[in-house]
Every structure is written in structure tokens, then in C-alpha cells.
Write a protein that holds these residues in place. Structure first.
Motif, PDB file in Angstrom:
ATOM      1  N   UNK A 181       0.627  -1.204   0.101  1.00  0.00           N
ATOM      2  CA  UNK A 181       0.238  -0.327   0.086  1.00  0.00           C
ATOM      3  C   UNK A 181       1.146   1.324  -0.473  1.00  0.00           C
ATOM      4  N   UNK A 182       1.816   1.366   1.072  1.00  0.00           N
ATOM      5  CA  UNK A 182       2.705   2.418   0.873  1.00  0.00           C
ATOM      6  C   UNK A 182       3.110   2.647  -0.409  1.00  0.00           C
ATOM      7  N   UNK A 183       3.904   1.453  -0.988  1.00  0.00           N
ATOM      8  CA  UNK A 183       4.547   1.411  -2.413  1.00  0.00           C
ATOM      9  C   UNK A 183       3.466   2.586  -3.316  1.00  0.00           C
ATOM     10  N   UNK A 184       2.355   1.767  -3.430  1.00  0.00           N
ATOM     11  CA  UNK A 184       1.425   2.177  -4.711  1.00  0.00           C
ATOM     12  C   UNK A 184       1.200   3.576  -3.990  1.00  0.00           C
ATOM     13  N   UNK A 185       0.650   4.149  -3.027  1.00  0.00           N
ATOM     14  CA  UNK A 185       0.362   5.473  -2.731  1.00  0.00           C
ATOM     15  C   UNK A 185       1.488   6.606  -3.539  1.00  0.00           C
ATOM     16  N   UNK A 229      14.191   1.336  -5.778  1.00  0.00           N
ATOM     17  CA  UNK A 229      13.555   0.466  -4.986  1.00  0.00           C
ATOM     18  C   UNK A 229      12.223   0.212  -5.889  1.00  0.00           C
ATOM     19  N   UNK A 230      12.011   1.461  -6.689  1.00  0.00           N
ATOM     20  CA  UNK A 230      11.206   1.462  -7.487  1.00  0.00           C
ATOM     21  C   UNK A 230      11.141  -0.053  -8.521  1.00  0.00           C
ATOM     22  N   UNK A 231      12.550   0.068  -8.923  1.00  0.00           N
ATOM     23  CA  UNK A 231      12.890  -0.405 -10.009  1.00  0.00           C
ATOM     24  C   UNK A 231      13.146  -2.309  -9.402  1.00  0.00           C
TER      25      UNK A 231
END
Length: 336
Positions: free
Chosen positions: A266-270, A310-312
Motif C-alpha cells: 500500500x505504501x508503494x502504491x500511494x 527500490x522502484x526498480x
């Protein structure tokens, strides 16, 4: 006498006095009609007529042949028949009202050539949309973004629909997630009850599709109700396009999928949706410091030196991938 039981029997097609006399029989046990009339203070002719009706449908009968005391009979088989009859009557009434409405629309001087579009304005618009949602049979789809014209309370209609098996898919715009009270009172309860939620930086319209009818909301509190036609197909296609490219919010707190906790997904999606650190913390219901600790833990586990790395890593490991339809390519998240 049990008023609630009388109401149920009346709903199934009995008259009130017939329901009352059936319950009198249950209380008294086998009894001659005249004695039942005396004990209940009713007219003997009225009692005999009601007992005749009850005997005709199988709810009462003589104990030992004609002229013997009357007794209440087990209701299960009869109530099943009455229920089916009532359902058939309601289905017929619904079809008749639909035909009447279409007849009126065809012959009204204000009839619009495109009868598949209905315009509702003012205070009636919100109630009309609620009625539409209550009648959902299979699936509800929505594109959600402010402004909102009601309090940020839980959507009780959606929660009831989810409980009875209606599927909900919602794509939220970033602005919806910037309202902590709306997230806490509306989005999270629905997500935890089974709503499939995704997020985009922005949604093109405010839209609710209930089975084969779409409600398109305007900024002036006007709602267009659009039924099966070319415009409806276009709006349904618009939703599906948004759904395919949106990122999952992971609100159901399930443990299936990649090796990542629901709160971390959820943190990454936000963050991917474009919310600031402060906004993400408010939506998650944690302090800014706690949010950074979540982020640092993710970076430590993946060996990422910054958010881009981190996104990669999240992309390579499908942490933000969207489940595609069978035969369709997976749609992945954009870099944070």
C-alpha cells in the motif's frame, strides 16, 4: 399474538384476520370453530370463513374428519408455495411497471429521443444513485474522486452488497486519498470487506457503473443515468482502460502474492500515485516517522540505496503488478 409473525404471513399473501386466526390455532391447539370464535371474541362466520381459507391452502385442517376440531398444520410446505407465488407476483408487477414507464416515456411530450439517458438534478440525484446501487445484481464499477456532497461515512449500501456477493471494482483518484477521513471511514472499510481498489494520479470522470446502467456525475450535482447504448459502452470501456493502468491499493490485507506485507504494498502504491510523504502517512494512519521507517525497512531488505532503485526492485519482483485478464499482458507500475 405476535405482530411480527402476522406481518410475515400477510407479506406472503394471507389477510390479517386469517394470519391472526392461524396463530390463535397454534396457541389453542385443536379446537371447534365455534369455541375458537368465543375464546377470541370473533364473529363465528368470520372464523369459519378464515378457517376455510386456511384449510384450502393447507395451513389448517380437521383433526379427525369433517366436523371435528380444527388444528393448525405444519407451515413449511405451504409457505414455500406462498413464497414462490409472491415472488412471481412481484416479478410480474416489476415487469408491468417497467412497461408502464416505457409507455409513458414514449407518449410524454417531454420525451427525449434517446430514451436510454435520464437526467436527475438537485437533491434527488444522490437518492437516485443510491437506489441504483441498492439494486446491484452482479458488479459495481467506479471511478472515484472529489467533490463529495455527503459526509465521509462508510458506504453501508456497498458493505451490504459485498456481503451478498456483489463484486466491486473501484479506481480512486489521488485527490480522494488526500482526504484522511474519507479513506478511514469509506475506502478502508470497503476494501477490507472485499472491494478491489486501485489508484491513479487522476481519474477522467466521476462514474458509477451498476450492472448495465451508468451514473455519470457532473460538478453541478447533476447525474446522467445511462443505460445500454453506445455511450454506456464507451463509459464501460473508459473504466476498463483506467482499471488496467491503475495500481492496486491492496486494502484487503491478504497475505497472498509476492513476499511483501500488505502495508508495504500500500505504501508503494500511494507513493506511485503521486502522494507526498505527509499525505501517505495520513492515509496509512501512521506518523511521518513511522512511514519513513517502513520505507527504510523496504530499502534495507532490497539493498536499494534510494527510492528509484527500490522502484526498480518492486517492478522486477511484481510488487506493484496488476493481475491481467487471461491472455492479456501484465500491466506494471511506473517508476516511483
Amino acid at each position: 399474538m405476535v405482530p411480527e409473525a402476522i406481518g410475515h404471513l400477510v407479506t406472503l399473501g394471507l389477510k390479517a384476520d386469517e394470519a391472526e386466526i392461524y396463530l390463535d390455532l397454534l396457541s389453542s391447539g385443536p379446537v371447534p370453530p365455534d369455541r375458537l370464535a368465543r375464546e377470541t371474541g370473533r364473529d363465528p362466520g368470520e372464523v369459519r370463513r378464515a378457517l376455510s381459507v386456511l384449510a384450502g391452502i393447507g395451513l389448517a385442517g380437521p383433526v379427525d374428519g369433517p366436523g371435528s376440531p380444527m388444528s393448525a398444520l405444519r407451515p413449511d410446505p405451504v409457505l414455500e408455495v406462498l413464497t414462490r407465488q409472491r415472488e412471481a407476483e412481484l416479478a410480474g408487477a416489476r415487469a408491468a411497471m417497467t412497461r408502464l414507464y416505457e409507455h409513458y416515456r414514449r407518449h410524454s411530450a417531454r420525451y427525449d429521443a434517446d430514451s436510454m439517458i435520464e437526467v436527475v438534478s438537485g437533491t434527488a440525484a444522490a437518492e437516485r444513485v443510491r437506489q441504483l446501487e441498492r439494486a446491484a445484481r452482479t458488479e459495481v464499477r467506479g471511478l472515484d474522486s472529489p467533490p463529495y456532497y455527503a459526509d465521509a461515512d462508510a458506504n453501508e449500501i456497498e458493505l451490504e452488497n459485498l456481503a451478498r456477493g456483489v463484486r466491486y471494482r473501484a479506481v480512486y483518484g489521488r485527490l480522494a486519498l488526500e482526504r484522511p477521513e474519507y479513506v478511514a471511514e469509506n475506502i478502508l472499510p470497503c476494501g477490507k470487506s472485499g472491494e478491489e481498489a486501485r489508484v491513479l494520479p487522476e481519474v477522467p470522470v466521476k462514474l458509477l457503473i451498476v450492472d448495465d446502467c451508468a451514473a455519470l456525475s457532473g460538478a453541478d450535482r447533476t447525474v446522467l443515468l445511462i443505460r445500454s447504448c453506445g455511450l454506456f459502452d464507451a463509459l464501460a470501456g473508459l473504466f476498463e482502460m483506467c482499471w488496467q493502468v491503475a495500481l492496486p491499493l491492496g486494502l484487503a490485507d491478504d497475505t497472498s502474492g509476492p513476499e511483501i506485507r500488505p502495508s508495504e504494498r500500500r505504501l508503494l502504491a500511494l507513493l506511485a500515485a503521486g502522494l507526498t510523504d505527509d499525505q501517505v502517512a495520513r492515509v496509512l494512519g501512521v506518523s511521518r516517522r513511522t512511514m519513513f521507517r517502513y520505507l527504510e525497512n523496504l530499502m534495507a531488505r532490497t539493498g536499494a540505496a534510494n527510492r528509484f532503485q527500490l522502484a526498480l526492485h518492486a517492478t522486477r519482483n511484481d510488487w506493484l503488478s496488476v493481475d491481467a485478464q487471461p491472455g492479456a499482458p501484465a500491466v506494471r507500475s511506473v517508476p516511483l
